[in-house]
Design an enzyme around this catalytic site. Structure first.
Site, PDB file in Angstrom:
ATOM      1  CB  CYS A  79      -0.886  -0.032   1.249  1.00 22.18           C
ATOM      2  SG  CYS A  79      -2.040   1.334   1.349  1.00 22.18           S
ATOM      3  CD  GLU A 118      -1.855 -10.606   0.448  1.00 18.84           C
ATOM      4  OE1 GLU A 118      -0.748 -10.504  -0.122  1.00 18.84           O
ATOM      5  OE2 GLU A 118      -1.967 -10.962   1.622  1.00 18.84           O
ATOM      6  NE  ARG A 165      -1.209 -12.172   6.371  1.00 21.41           N
ATOM      7  CZ  ARG A 165      -0.135 -11.728   7.001  1.00 21.41           C
ATOM      8  NH1 ARG A 165       0.031 -11.922   8.280  1.00 21.41           N
ATOM      9  NH2 ARG A 165       0.810 -11.079   6.350  1.00 21.41           N
ATOM     10  NE  ARG A 167      -1.971  -8.633   4.505  1.00 22.80           N
ATOM     11  CZ  ARG A 167      -1.765  -8.300   5.776  1.00 22.80           C
ATOM     12  NH1 ARG A 167      -2.752  -7.803   6.502  1.00 22.80           N
ATOM     13  NH2 ARG A 167      -0.576  -8.435   6.314  1.00 22.80           N
TER      14      ARG A 167
HETATM   15  C1  SAM Z   1       3.661  -8.867   0.772  1.00 23.89           C
HETATM   16  S1  SAM Z   1       5.089  -9.734   0.295  1.00 23.89           S
HETATM   17  C2  SAM Z   1       4.384 -11.019  -0.671  1.00 23.89           C
HETATM   18  C3  SAM Z   1       4.598 -12.361  -0.050  1.00 23.89           C
HETATM   19  C4  SAM Z   1       4.119 -13.538  -0.853  1.00 23.89           C
HETATM   20  N1  SAM Z   1       2.754 -13.427  -1.328  1.00 23.89           N
HETATM   21  C5  SAM Z   1       4.275 -14.813  -0.045  1.00 23.89           C
HETATM   22  O1  SAM Z   1       3.335 -15.553   0.108  1.00 23.89           O
HETATM   23  O2  SAM Z   1       5.371 -15.049   0.472  1.00 23.89           O
HETATM   24  C6  SAM Z   1       5.781  -8.661  -0.918  1.00 23.89           C
HETATM   25  C7  SAM Z   1       7.093  -9.155  -1.502  1.00 23.89           C
HETATM   26  O3  SAM Z   1       7.528  -8.228  -2.491  1.00 23.89           O
HETATM   27  C8  SAM Z   1       8.947  -8.165  -2.466  1.00 23.89           C
HETATM   28  N2  SAM Z   1       9.381  -6.902  -3.108  1.00 23.89           N
HETATM   29  C9  SAM Z   1       9.420  -5.663  -2.542  1.00 23.89           C
HETATM   30  N3  SAM Z   1       9.897  -4.775  -3.428  1.00 23.89           N
HETATM   31  C10 SAM Z   1      10.147  -5.455  -4.597  1.00 23.89           C
HETATM   32  C11 SAM Z   1      10.651  -5.075  -5.873  1.00 23.89           C
HETATM   33  N4  SAM Z   1      10.996  -3.813  -6.113  1.00 23.89           N
HETATM   34  N5  SAM Z   1      10.777  -6.022  -6.818  1.00 23.89           N
HETATM   35  C12 SAM Z   1      10.417  -7.303  -6.567  1.00 23.89           C
HETATM   36  N6  SAM Z   1       9.954  -7.742  -5.376  1.00 23.89           N
HETATM   37  C13 SAM Z   1       9.810  -6.813  -4.385  1.00 23.89           C
HETATM   38  C14 SAM Z   1       9.276  -8.245  -0.977  1.00 23.89           C
HETATM   39  O4  SAM Z   1      10.591  -8.701  -0.767  1.00 23.89           O
HETATM   40  C15 SAM Z   1       8.213  -9.245  -0.477  1.00 23.89           C
HETATM   41  O5  SAM Z   1       8.729 -10.560  -0.470  1.00 23.89           O
END
Ligand code: SAM
Length: 417
Positions: A79, A118, A165, A167
């Site tokens: 977000c 999500e 949780r 979401r």
């Molecule tokens: C909310 S988590 C999603 C987790 C996933 N759905 C799971 O079940 O493990 C968001 C993910 O986006 C990754 N992320 C953040 N910035 C990013 C970027 N610029 N490029 C690619 N991935 C990124 C983070 O490291 C994190 O693992």
């Protein structure tokens, strides 16, 4: 039939685990952790699913043409401020580093049939000084790209999972698909959010409520273009809703509570290492942090105020779903938000083990035991989604929208009850 899927912001693969269970296939994925050099989540993902078609670079640096054509795009994205700086011949210009724009870029080029996204439920009401703007920008982009949208705020604990949780899940269907057409036809009908929509099939709600007059007007509409929506739109989105052709329908819905697993059900019942148990000398500090307080405090610049907060259960209640797991769960020392449980074997107090954190989120035991530190194992679980919820949504995606349970009396064509 399974859908060829691209998984963005893949973390340790929560979407993939759930979707594959429902018969879909992830054909390309991306995960990059910006905060540190080590890439624990990506390494864990590769360990389980292999390195083929997985990329571990900043999504901002992935050329669009490197992403293969696909039918379903999924991802949990942060977000952030989605305000639009400019629109015109060059398209929309969102701020650099705002990850929504990467989803928009890939969707624009690849036009998958469906998206399943999500986000934290704060998205529906942010920012606080222009409520609903950020979500409206997302809706407007999807509208401009030719999608209809349905969303739902889901609390996993309402549907039998052992953790609370909340979401928001966003389902977007290209308008020429079966679900896109279904939304076109049905989203303004009675029972859409309680029975006939994408979400209520697997996530039942009280159907006695929220009937709409047939062919009712939208509750609100997107403004002229994403920039105008970004500058002027303000609206309180409810927990369920749809956007069809720029019109927005939204209602709060009451989940039908499903008795399910509890925190007690996921606890390891023996052999938990000493390092997880609370130190006797820290007990006063734990009690203070968990307890109710009302105390006078002074800010760094001399402002005096009264700080107050209520008590939280210490130890945590084992007979219901757990509180939300946080990324900070595994740090050492007392912490107000950390879960503390009475060990079923010894009766002593301890924090959760990484395996228990994995069980709460629906991952197999030891999923994150791939060489990362204990702290990172909790961080990955705090970031992850509840796998079973995605499996349920994946099941709905394998069905035709008019494939409704005929016992419910809500088969196609019976909408004007
Ligand atoms: C909310 S988590 C999603 C987790 C996933 N759905 C799971 O079940 O493990 C968001 C993910 O986006 C990754 N992320 C953040 N910035 C990013 C970027 N610029 N490029 C690619 N991935 C990124 C983070 O490291 C994190 O693992």
């Amino acid at each position: 039939m399974g859908l060829d899927t691209v998984e963005l912001f893949a973390g340790v693969g929560g979407f993939r685990l759930g979707l594959e269970e429902a018969g879909h296939e992830v054909i390309w994925s991306n995960q990059w952790e910006p905060s540190i050099q080590a890439q624990h989540a990506s390494d864990c993902y590769v360990k389980h699913f292999g390195a083929d078609d997985h990329t571990n670079i900043d999504i901002n640096d992935v050329p669009t043409e490197d992403v293969p054509d696909h039918e379903l795009l999924v991802g949990g994205f942060p977000c952030q401020d989605y305000s639009v700086a400019q629109t015109g011949a060059e398209g929309i210009e969102g701020e650099k580093g705002v990850l929504w724009w990467e989803i928009e870029r890939i969707t624009r080029a690849k036009r998958p049939k469906y998206l399943l996204l999500e986000n934290v439920n704060r998205l529906l009401r942010s920012p606080t000084d222009q409520r609903g703007r950020d979500f409206a920008v997302v809706l407007h982009c999807l509208h401009d790209l030719g999608y209809n949208v349905e969303w739902r705020m889901l609390n996993a604990a309402d549907y039998g999972y052992p953790t609370k949780r909340r979401r928001v899940f966003i389902f977007a269907a290209r308008r020429d698909t079966d679900w896109g057409g279904w939304l076109d036809e049905e989203a303004d009908q009675p029972h859409y959010f309680t029975q006939r929509g994408f979400f209520p099939r697997e996530f039942p709600v009280d159907s006695g409520q929220q009937q709409f007059p047939v062919a009712r007007q939208p509750d609100t509409e997107l403004l002229g273009d994403p920039k105008q929506t970004s500058e002027e739109f303000e609206f309180d989105f409810e927990h369920a809703g749809s956007m069809v052709d720029g019109g927005i329908w939204t209602r709060d819905v009451d989940p039908i509570d499903i008795e399910g697993e509890t925190l007690g059900d996921v606890l390891q019942t023996g052999g938990v290492d000493d390092e997880f148990f609370l130190d006797e000398e820290d007990m006063d500090r734990w009690e203070y942090m968990k307890g109710a307080k009302e105390e006078d405090r002074v800010t760094d610049d001399g402002y005096e105020y009264t700080f107050s907060e209520g008590a939280i259960p210490f130890p945590d209640n084992l007979d219901g779903p757990s509180r939300t797991l946080l990324t900070s769960e595994g740090t050492t020392g007392p912490g107000r938000e950390k879960h503390v449980v009475e060990d079923p074997e010894t009766g002593d107090l301890r924090i959760l083990t990484p395996i228990e954190a994995e069980r709460l989120m629906g991952f197999p035991d030891g999923w994150t035991d791939t060489g990362m530190s204990r702290t990172w194992r909790y961080t990955c679980m705090g970031n992850a989604l509840v796998v079973g919820l995605v499996e349920q949504m994946g099941r709905t995606l394998t069905q035709s929208p008019d494939d409704l349970d005929s016992d419910s009396g809500l088969v196609f064509g019976s909408t004007s009850e």
